[in-house]
Scaffold this active site. Structure first.
Site, PDB file in Angstrom:
ATOM      1  N   ASN A 274      -8.103 -16.628  -5.782  1.00  0.00           N
ATOM      2  CA  ASN A 274      -8.313 -15.307  -5.196  1.00  0.00           C
ATOM      3  C   ASN A 274      -9.711 -14.866  -5.594  1.00  0.00           C
ATOM      4  O   ASN A 274      -9.937 -14.407  -6.709  1.00  0.00           O
ATOM      5  CB  ASN A 274      -7.243 -14.355  -5.742  1.00  0.00           C
ATOM      6  CG  ASN A 274      -7.366 -12.958  -5.165  1.00  0.00           C
ATOM      7  OD1 ASN A 274      -8.299 -12.668  -4.419  1.00  0.00           O
ATOM      8  ND2 ASN A 274      -6.428 -12.103  -5.526  1.00  0.00           N
TER       9      ASN A 274
ATOM     10  N   ARG B 271      -6.529 -17.033  -1.127  1.00  0.00           N
ATOM     11  CA  ARG B 271      -6.213 -15.712  -0.572  1.00  0.00           C
ATOM     12  C   ARG B 271      -7.450 -15.256   0.197  1.00  0.00           C
ATOM     13  O   ARG B 271      -8.536 -15.151  -0.378  1.00  0.00           O
ATOM     14  CB  ARG B 271      -5.912 -14.724  -1.692  1.00  0.00           C
ATOM     15  CG  ARG B 271      -5.637 -13.360  -1.140  1.00  0.00           C
ATOM     16  CD  ARG B 271      -5.447 -12.342  -2.233  1.00  0.00           C
ATOM     17  NE  ARG B 271      -5.178 -11.045  -1.638  1.00  0.00           N
ATOM     18  CZ  ARG B 271      -5.373  -9.906  -2.251  1.00  0.00           C
ATOM     19  NH1 ARG B 271      -5.818  -9.885  -3.496  1.00  0.00           N
ATOM     20  NH2 ARG B 271      -5.112  -8.768  -1.645  1.00  0.00           N
TER      21      ARG B 271
ATOM     22  N   HIS C 227      -2.672  -6.259   2.323  1.00  0.00           N
ATOM     23  CA  HIS C 227      -1.506  -6.458   1.445  1.00  0.00           C
ATOM     24  C   HIS C 227      -0.354  -7.133   2.174  1.00  0.00           C
ATOM     25  O   HIS C 227       0.797  -7.022   1.773  1.00  0.00           O
ATOM     26  CB  HIS C 227      -0.960  -5.116   0.886  1.00  0.00           C
ATOM     27  CG  HIS C 227      -1.840  -4.425  -0.091  1.00  0.00           C
ATOM     28  ND1 HIS C 227      -1.928  -3.052  -0.165  1.00  0.00           N
ATOM     29  CD2 HIS C 227      -2.660  -4.896  -1.051  1.00  0.00           C
ATOM     30  CE1 HIS C 227      -2.771  -2.727  -1.120  1.00  0.00           C
ATOM     31  NE2 HIS C 227      -3.238  -3.822  -1.679  1.00  0.00           N
TER      32      HIS C 227
ATOM     33  N   ARG D 289     -10.163   5.020  -4.213  1.00  0.00           N
ATOM     34  CA  ARG D 289     -10.418   5.192  -2.770  1.00  0.00           C
ATOM     35  C   ARG D 289      -9.759   6.465  -2.262  1.00  0.00           C
ATOM     36  O   ARG D 289      -8.636   6.785  -2.649  1.00  0.00           O
ATOM     37  CB  ARG D 289      -9.879   3.998  -1.979  1.00  0.00           C
ATOM     38  CG  ARG D 289     -10.699   2.748  -2.164  1.00  0.00           C
ATOM     39  CD  ARG D 289     -10.057   1.542  -1.492  1.00  0.00           C
ATOM     40  NE  ARG D 289      -9.758   0.516  -2.468  1.00  0.00           N
ATOM     41  CZ  ARG D 289      -8.978  -0.541  -2.246  1.00  0.00           C
ATOM     42  NH1 ARG D 289      -8.412  -0.695  -1.070  1.00  0.00           N
ATOM     43  NH2 ARG D 289      -8.752  -1.422  -3.195  1.00  0.00           N
TER      44      ARG D 289
ATOM     45  N   ASN E 207       6.313   0.029 -12.012  1.00  0.00           N
ATOM     46  CA  ASN E 207       6.399   0.553 -13.383  1.00  0.00           C
ATOM     47  C   ASN E 207       6.533   2.066 -13.525  1.00  0.00           C
ATOM     48  O   ASN E 207       7.005   2.532 -14.565  1.00  0.00           O
ATOM     49  CB  ASN E 207       5.148   0.128 -14.171  1.00  0.00           C
ATOM     50  CG  ASN E 207       5.112  -1.365 -14.395  1.00  0.00           C
ATOM     51  OD1 ASN E 207       5.969  -1.911 -15.075  1.00  0.00           O
ATOM     52  ND2 ASN E 207       4.141  -2.025 -13.793  1.00  0.00           N
TER      53      ASN E 207
ATOM     54  N   GLU F 250       2.371 -12.398  -4.859  1.00  0.00           N
ATOM     55  CA  GLU F 250       1.563 -12.938  -3.763  1.00  0.00           C
ATOM     56  C   GLU F 250       1.191 -14.404  -4.027  1.00  0.00           C
ATOM     57  O   GLU F 250       1.125 -15.211  -3.112  1.00  0.00           O
ATOM     58  CB  GLU F 250       0.291 -12.106  -3.594  1.00  0.00           C
ATOM     59  CG  GLU F 250       0.585 -10.726  -3.024  1.00  0.00           C
ATOM     60  CD  GLU F 250      -0.475  -9.699  -3.365  1.00  0.00           C
ATOM     61  OE1 GLU F 250      -0.538  -9.287  -4.542  1.00  0.00           O
ATOM     62  OE2 GLU F 250      -1.242  -9.333  -2.468  1.00  0.00           O
TER      63      GLU F 250
HETATM   64  P1  AMP Z   1      -2.141  -3.493  -9.752  1.00  0.00           P
HETATM   65  O1  AMP Z   1      -3.409  -3.303  -8.955  1.00  0.00           O
HETATM   66  O2  AMP Z   1      -0.965  -3.871  -8.913  1.00  0.00           O
HETATM   67  O3  AMP Z   1      -2.324  -4.390 -10.947  1.00  0.00           O
HETATM   68  O4  AMP Z   1      -1.758  -2.058 -10.367  1.00  0.00           O
HETATM   69  C1  AMP Z   1      -2.602  -1.368 -11.238  1.00  0.00           C
HETATM   70  C2  AMP Z   1      -2.088   0.058 -11.385  1.00  0.00           C
HETATM   71  O5  AMP Z   1      -0.739   0.033 -11.921  1.00  0.00           O
HETATM   72  C3  AMP Z   1      -2.921   0.894 -12.364  1.00  0.00           C
HETATM   73  O6  AMP Z   1      -3.164   2.176 -11.799  1.00  0.00           O
HETATM   74  C4  AMP Z   1      -2.013   1.023 -13.555  1.00  0.00           C
HETATM   75  O7  AMP Z   1      -2.231   2.206 -14.273  1.00  0.00           O
HETATM   76  C5  AMP Z   1      -0.646   1.059 -12.884  1.00  0.00           C
HETATM   77  N1  AMP Z   1       0.414   0.824 -13.877  1.00  0.00           N
HETATM   78  C6  AMP Z   1       0.690  -0.297 -14.557  1.00  0.00           C
HETATM   79  N2  AMP Z   1       1.700  -0.069 -15.447  1.00  0.00           N
HETATM   80  C7  AMP Z   1       2.061   1.226 -15.307  1.00  0.00           C
HETATM   81  C8  AMP Z   1       3.036   2.081 -15.942  1.00  0.00           C
HETATM   82  N3  AMP Z   1       3.836   1.636 -16.889  1.00  0.00           N
HETATM   83  N4  AMP Z   1       3.121   3.364 -15.522  1.00  0.00           N
HETATM   84  C9  AMP Z   1       2.306   3.837 -14.560  1.00  0.00           C
HETATM   85  N5  AMP Z   1       1.381   3.087 -13.931  1.00  0.00           N
HETATM   86  C10 AMP Z   1       1.248   1.804 -14.300  1.00  0.00           C
END
Ligand code: AMP
Length: 404
Positions: A15, A94, A183, A244, A338, A389
């Protein structure tokens, strides 16, 4: 537990971003990750590669200025040093933008490279990086089939009514200006997994999936196919994201250029890098940091979360127009998987769709666990489904490689 490298279905998944390269070797049968890592700050003064193999994490510094080709060189050596090369059957890439050329994953040949090059005009930063990764991998992994898996492919089932902008039609016919969506691999994966969880055929399932990470998008999936999605020509349209803005009034361009002397580049940076959760909170683009600040009473953090959830709920509600019937609302991505807080706030605003949250199930669904989070009183199911993914890319690449 990482498997010993004894399967013949290992796929190297790449990626390639503008200054980063995420990689993993995945067993396409079991989804096990044999090795995974990230090369970052490529082209800067301090590029480095970190990787995880058999539970051990290692960081390697690269020389100043070294970029994608060197990162892939280093990766080739890693693969050889750990005796992982013999089991590789394909490299899966990707690719962010496939334009209208690609409706599914394909074996990369010159015509595919030409198609990706053409689509790259629509997403220059991502497109160039994807092509660099493909060229470097072709040179380093000679003889291995290279397969492209597109973020846009799943959304090629959208109808003109959903994908056209109300702009002069020739911008579409002559320049490909339309909504593409992104996505796609993630939306497709969580839809298939949710259909399995609910024991329903995907082809008869209506889902709305919310991929909420640094980038965020919602997809309306009717009878297993994408019929609409919130991102558009670029991954800037739609929801509020980490940095964004998502949807804005296009009249803002005129205001910023004529009243505040912004250049096109400054506007692009403002909307892509300085807006979203970061722009409103003036604290962070990271949802965890914002949630902590909101809990501690920070008003702007609270506002950023409320705006994020309101826009998301509004978009989900709008997708009931193409769907009419909703079998499940799916949350995925770092935030979706999460954040019980975001999920409960969104579900509360969508009570009129029959959604209702089970407080404990919602709290329990985190750190990669999947499950139903709607309560017994709910008429519509809500699900948390971790995305993967890389596994979809590995499976597509393995299938296509085996057909050769
Ligand atoms: P990703 O791009 O899918 O890796 O997601 C990143 C986002 O997920 C970031 O804004 C992180 O703060 C959020 N994130 C990860 N763990 C948590 C959590 N336990 N609570 C809230 N947001 C989370």
């Amino acid at each position: 537990m990482p498997l010993l490298p004894n399967s013949s279905h290992h796929v190297l998944v790449l990626n390639c971003g503008s200054s980063s390269l995420k990689f993993a070797i995945i067993d396409a049968n079991s989804a096990n990750e044999i090795i995974s890592g990230l090369a970052e700050r490529l082209g800067s003064d301090t590029p480095s590669i970190k990787y995880k193999y058999q539970g051990k994490k290692t960081v390697l510094d690269l020389a100043s200025g070294q970029a994608h080709a060197k990162a892939i060189d280093t990766l080739v050596n890693l693969v050889k040093d750990h005796n992982l090369a013999d089991n590789l059957i394909a490299v899966g890439h990707r690719v962010v933008h496939g334009g209208e050329h690609f409706t599914k994953s394909v074996l990369i040949d010159q015509s595919v490279i030409d198609g990706i090059t053409q689509s790259a005009t629509l997403a220059p930063l991502h497109g160039k990086a994807n092509l660099l990764g493909i060229e470097a991998a072709k040179a380093s992994f000679k003889g291995l089939p290279q397969i492209a898996v597109f973020d846009t492919a799943f959304h090629q089932s959208m109808d003109k009514v959903a994908y056209l902008y109300a702009l002069p039609y020739k911008l579409y016919t002559q320049h490909g200006v339309r909504r593409y969506g992104f996505h796609g691999t993630s939306h497709y994966y969580v839809a298939t997994q949710t259909a399995e969880l609910l024991n329903k055929p995907l082809a008869h399932s209506n889902f709305i999936s919310a991929h909420l990470g640094n980038g965020c998008s919602v997809c309306a999936i009717k009878n297993g196919k994408s019929v609409d999605t919130s991102m558009g020509l670029t991954p800037l349209e739609g929801l509020i994201m980490g940095t964004r803005s998502g949807d804005i009034d296009p009249g803002l361009f005129n205001f910023l250029t004529t009243q505040l002397d912004y250049t096109a580049k400054q506007i692009d940076d403002l909307l892509n890098k300085d807006s979203g959760l970061l722009g409103i909170s003036e604290l962070s683009n990271d949802c965890r940091t914002i949630e902590e600040a909101a809990l501690a009473g920070n008003e702007r953090a609270n506002l950023a979360l409320d705006m994020f959830c309101y826009r998301l709920a509004k978009q989900i509600a709008a997708f009931m127009v193409p769907l009419q019937r909703l079998d499940a609302l799916i949350f995925t991505g770092g935030i979706g998987e999460n954040s019980d807080l975001i999920r409960s706030k969104v579900i509360k605003q969508l009570a009129f769709l029959g959604l209702d949250c089970d407080i404990q199930a919602n709290l329990d669904a985190r750190f990669g666990s999947q499950g139903i989070i709607s309560s017994e009183n709910a008429n519509t199911t809500a699900v948390v489904m971790p995305t993967n993914e890389e596994w979809v890319i590995a499976q597509d690449a393995a299938n296509i490689a085996q057909e050769q």
